[in-house]
Structures are given as C-alpha cells and as structure tokens.
Design a protein around this motif. Sequence first.
Motif, mmCIF file in Angstrom:
data_model
loop_
_atom_site.group_PDB
_atom_site.id
_atom_site.type_symbol
_atom_site.label_atom_id
_atom_site.label_comp_id
_atom_site.label_asym_id
_atom_site.label_seq_id
_atom_site.Cartn_x
_atom_site.Cartn_y
_atom_site.Cartn_z
ATOM 1 N N THR A 261 1.425 68.950 -16.954
ATOM 2 C CA THR A 261 1.467 69.175 -15.505
ATOM 3 C C THR A 261 2.866 69.602 -15.079
ATOM 4 O O THR A 261 3.799 69.597 -15.860
ATOM 5 N N SER A 262 2.998 69.968 -13.809
ATOM 6 C CA SER A 262 4.293 70.459 -13.354
ATOM 7 C C SER A 262 5.300 69.326 -13.186
ATOM 8 O O SER A 262 6.495 69.537 -13.245
ATOM 9 N N ASP A 263 4.808 68.099 -12.985
ATOM 10 C CA ASP A 263 5.724 66.966 -12.792
ATOM 11 C C ASP A 263 6.641 66.731 -13.981
ATOM 12 O O ASP A 263 7.833 66.496 -13.819
ATOM 13 N N ARG A 264 6.047 66.793 -15.169
ATOM 14 C CA ARG A 264 6.843 66.464 -16.365
ATOM 15 C C ARG A 264 7.942 67.507 -16.600
ATOM 16 O O ARG A 264 8.942 67.232 -17.232
ATOM 17 N N THR A 265 7.754 68.712 -16.085
ATOM 18 C CA THR A 265 8.779 69.737 -16.289
ATOM 19 C C THR A 265 9.771 69.806 -15.131
ATOM 20 O O THR A 265 10.642 70.680 -15.111
ATOM 21 N N GLU A 266 9.649 68.865 -14.186
ATOM 22 C CA GLU A 266 10.429 69.020 -12.957
ATOM 23 C C GLU A 266 11.949 69.083 -13.187
ATOM 24 O O GLU A 266 12.623 69.984 -12.691
ATOM 25 N N TRP A 267 12.479 68.129 -13.943
ATOM 26 C CA TRP A 267 13.942 68.135 -14.167
ATOM 27 C C TRP A 267 14.378 69.452 -14.794
ATOM 28 O O TRP A 267 15.396 70.042 -14.439
ATOM 29 N N TRP A 268 13.554 69.923 -15.683
ATOM 30 C CA TRP A 268 13.873 71.113 -16.467
ATOM 31 C C TRP A 268 13.823 72.366 -15.588
ATOM 32 O O TRP A 268 14.698 73.232 -15.644
ATOM 33 N N ARG A 269 12.810 72.444 -14.708
ATOM 34 C CA ARG A 269 12.723 73.592 -13.809
ATOM 35 C C ARG A 269 13.875 73.588 -12.825
ATOM 36 O O ARG A 269 14.372 74.624 -12.416
ATOM 37 N N GLN A 270 14.311 72.387 -12.449
ATOM 38 C CA GLN A 270 15.461 72.321 -11.535
ATOM 39 C C GLN A 270 16.765 72.660 -12.245
ATOM 40 O O GLN A 270 17.661 73.249 -11.654
ATOM 41 N N ASP A 271 16.849 72.307 -13.501
ATOM 42 C CA ASP A 271 18.075 72.599 -14.258
ATOM 43 C C ASP A 271 18.293 74.101 -14.437
ATOM 44 O O ASP A 271 19.418 74.584 -14.434
ATOM 45 N N ARG A 272 17.210 74.825 -14.641
ATOM 46 C CA ARG A 272 17.226 76.294 -14.676
ATOM 47 C C ARG A 272 17.950 76.974 -15.826
ATOM 48 O O ARG A 272 17.527 77.979 -16.345
ATOM 49 N N PHE A 273 19.118 76.425 -16.187
ATOM 50 C CA PHE A 273 20.003 77.163 -17.090
ATOM 51 C C PHE A 273 20.413 76.228 -18.239
ATOM 52 O O PHE A 273 20.919 75.131 -17.996
ATOM 53 N N GLY A 274 20.152 76.667 -19.468
ATOM 54 C CA GLY A 274 20.478 75.839 -20.624
ATOM 55 C C GLY A 274 21.262 76.594 -21.683
ATOM 56 O O GLY A 274 21.377 77.823 -21.639
ATOM 57 N N MET A 275 21.806 75.832 -22.612
ATOM 58 C CA MET A 275 22.541 76.415 -23.740
ATOM 59 C C MET A 275 21.714 76.260 -25.007
ATOM 60 O O MET A 275 21.266 75.161 -25.345
ATOM 61 N N PHE A 276 21.515 77.353 -25.711
ATOM 62 C CA PHE A 276 20.847 77.342 -27.002
ATOM 63 C C PHE A 276 21.960 77.338 -28.049
ATOM 64 O O PHE A 276 22.994 77.995 -27.854
ATOM 65 N N ILE A 277 21.805 76.614 -29.138
ATOM 66 C CA ILE A 277 22.810 76.645 -30.203
ATOM 67 C C ILE A 277 22.114 76.888 -31.531
ATOM 68 O O ILE A 277 21.252 76.110 -31.940
ATOM 69 N N GLY B 81 1.701 73.309 -25.260
ATOM 70 C CA GLY B 81 3.006 72.857 -24.785
ATOM 71 C C GLY B 81 3.147 72.902 -23.275
ATOM 72 O O GLY B 81 2.180 73.091 -22.538
ATOM 73 N N ASP B 82 4.402 72.742 -22.830
ATOM 74 C CA ASP B 82 4.685 72.653 -21.395
ATOM 75 C C ASP B 82 5.238 73.939 -20.803
ATOM 76 O O ASP B 82 5.236 74.110 -19.597
ATOM 77 N N PHE B 83 5.766 74.810 -21.655
ATOM 78 C CA PHE B 83 6.333 76.038 -21.085
ATOM 79 C C PHE B 83 6.277 77.197 -22.081
ATOM 80 O O PHE B 83 6.277 77.008 -23.286
ATOM 81 N N GLY B 84 6.235 78.411 -21.527
ATOM 82 C CA GLY B 84 6.203 79.631 -22.324
ATOM 83 C C GLY B 84 7.601 80.062 -22.726
ATOM 84 O O GLY B 84 8.585 79.643 -22.120
ATOM 85 N N THR B 85 7.675 80.921 -23.764
ATOM 86 C CA THR B 85 8.983 81.269 -24.318
ATOM 87 C C THR B 85 9.128 82.758 -24.612
ATOM 88 O O THR B 85 9.232 83.166 -25.761
ATOM 89 N N PRO B 86 9.128 83.600 -23.578
ATOM 90 C CA PRO B 86 9.437 85.009 -23.842
ATOM 91 C C PRO B 86 10.828 85.087 -24.460
ATOM 92 O O PRO B 86 11.705 84.301 -24.103
ATOM 93 N N GLU B 87 10.994 85.990 -25.405
ATOM 94 C CA GLU B 87 12.270 86.037 -26.114
ATOM 95 C C GLU B 87 12.997 87.342 -25.851
ATOM 96 O O GLU B 87 12.428 88.409 -25.998
ATOM 97 N N GLN B 88 14.250 87.267 -25.466
ATOM 98 C CA GLN B 88 15.116 88.416 -25.199
ATOM 99 C C GLN B 88 14.520 89.321 -24.122
ATOM 100 O O GLN B 88 14.740 90.516 -24.134
ATOM 101 N N GLU B 89 13.729 88.762 -23.229
ATOM 102 C CA GLU B 89 13.217 89.582 -22.136
ATOM 103 C C GLU B 89 12.940 88.699 -20.922
ATOM 104 O O GLU B 89 12.745 87.488 -21.048
ATOM 105 N N ILE B 90 12.921 89.331 -19.769
ATOM 106 C CA ILE B 90 12.627 88.615 -18.539
ATOM 107 C C ILE B 90 11.324 89.176 -17.991
ATOM 108 O O ILE B 90 11.287 90.298 -17.503
ATOM 109 N N PRO B 91 10.233 88.431 -18.120
ATOM 110 C CA PRO B 91 8.959 88.964 -17.659
ATOM 111 C C PRO B 91 8.965 89.137 -16.142
ATOM 112 O O PRO B 91 9.581 88.353 -15.424
#
Length: 311
Positions: free
Chosen positions: A1-17, A223-233
Amino acid sequence: TSDRTEWWRQDRFGMFIHFGAYSNLEGEYTRQDGTVCQDAEWIMRQCDIPKDAYEKQAATFDPSGFDAKKVVKAAKDAGQRYIVITSKHHDGYAMWPTKVNKWNLRDHSSFDKRRDIMRELKKEADKAGIKLGFYYSIWDWHDPDFADPATFPKYKKRMYAQLKELVGEYDPALLWFDGEWDAENPTNRWSPKDGAELERYVKGLKPSLLVNNRVGKRRVADGDFGTPEQEIPGQPVDGQPWESCMTLNGHWGFARYDHEWKSAAELTRNLLSTASRSGNYLLNIGPDKKGRVPDESVRRLRAMGDWLRAN
Ligand code: JFZ
C-alpha cells in the motif's frame, strides 16, 4: 500500500553505492597476453576473467580508505535522505562478514578483519537521520549451485540465510533486489513464484521493509516500487510508486577511465523532473579500490545540494 512507502516517497532523493570486489580492479583487467579489457561491476563476465583469477585479485582488496562519515556527509550535503549500497552484486561477493560462505570482505580480502563497512555505514547513517538499504543480487556468478537447476534450491537456501543476516544484523529500511531477469540468460530461472515467496520471506523478517519490483518479475504486483533504470518515465508506472536510478558518469562501479561526468545542472534537472512526476531519484556513486568516493562525484553532489538549498 502507499502507507508503507510514505517515508520513502517523502525522502525523494537517495544515494546508490556500487562497491564490491570489482571495485578493486577499478574497471581494468589486464589479460595474460597483456591486452586490457575494460568494464566496471560486470568486469568478471564481460572480460571473461577466470574464477580463480578473479578470486586472486579479490584477495588483495583493501578498502582501508572507506570512510562512512564522509559518505554520509556527501549524501547529506546533496540533500539525499537514504542510501542503498550493494551488499552483494552479481559476482556474489558479500560486503559484510556473512557466515554463509567465505566469499566476502571479511574472509576473502586484505582488509582489516575488525572492520565491517556495513556496520560503519549503518551507524553514521543513523546518526545523520539517513535510512540505509541494501542492494542484493539474486543472480550469482560465483555460487556453483546457482546455475544448475538440480542444485538451485541449495543456492536459494543460502540466499535466504544471507538476507536473514542482513536484516537481523543491520536492520535495513529497504531491500533493492536485482538480477531476476532471464531473457538472454538461460541459467537464470527466477520465476514469479520465487519472487512472491522471497518478498513474503523478507517482509516476514521485518514487516516495514520496502522492496523494489525486481524481487519478482517487475510487475506492478511485485514489491513496493518500480525501478526504471537510467531514464525518467513521463507517466507514472500504473500508479505504482517508482524510483529512477542513475549513474553520475557512464558506470555504476568505479571505472578509472570514465571521465564522462554529467554536469551538476543536468543532474539537478533530472532530480527535479523525477520529483515533478512523483518519482524518486537514486543517484549512484562508485568508490575506488581504496573505498574513497571520487572527488568528481562529491563535487557534483554538493553542487546539487547547494542549488536545492538556495532555491
Ligand atoms: C543491473 C545490474 O546488472 C547493474 O550492474 C547495476 O547494478 C544496475 C543498477 O542494475 O543492470 C540492469 C538492470 C535492469 C536493466 C538494465 C540493467 N533494465 O531493466 O533495463
């Protein structure tokens, strides 16, 4: 559901390593005949490095310059609110002291045996109020039981055991699976059922865990979210939350020959257009063989953060 992703949607910007045994080669492998083959985290595959040669180079891996404080500061300066680090990429090498096998940074390296970079990162991230997640590749080039259908269940057991370690030891907020595809790769037989089972399993370990759609077959149900790679749909992915992951130059893992850095302006535009379409932006850094974050990356991340703070 959208609740479980709330913190993550608010964070918006992350670092991949992207950091692993491949980082030790810094993108270049010199063959016996003296020719040089280039690639980053795929180097073992793309350059046909024999298993024993790859193991031999990994034994010299000594990321003594890895500084979790600096990594977290770089994320913080950029305005990134969560970090996703490769715990195990396709080469199967674990970046934490797993008890499942010896193919890991503690038991197969020249690194200080007392150190655990995942623990260090978790501690610094906690202090800074930044969430930590782990990338984990289902596909495994190193484990001999992966490729054989008869032994695949044995591999799966070990994978489950490793994930239990990761969740139990480091309490991640998120798991970012990868390596579930099988189109061009007949040895990878990950099924929708395998995906659903795995998702249930990890959420059983920690119900609040967020999981990306590559846990299964990248369907909306996975899962909880989609993962387009190297593109902005341009469109939301069937209303599913999504995150676009991107590199700062042309590679995920460190490649010493890659100087094609995207400009801070372009990166900031990417972040903004992703955010304007309700997506998350996961921007990658690849530390070098010593574990140091390239200056080119740190500077760009800081420029993005400066812009965000000023506007
Ligand atoms: C995968 C990995 O193979 C790669 O090394 C890196 O970790 C990246 C983040 O993920 O690569 C992919 C995965 C999915 C696609 C392309 C490359 N895809 O969906 O087009």
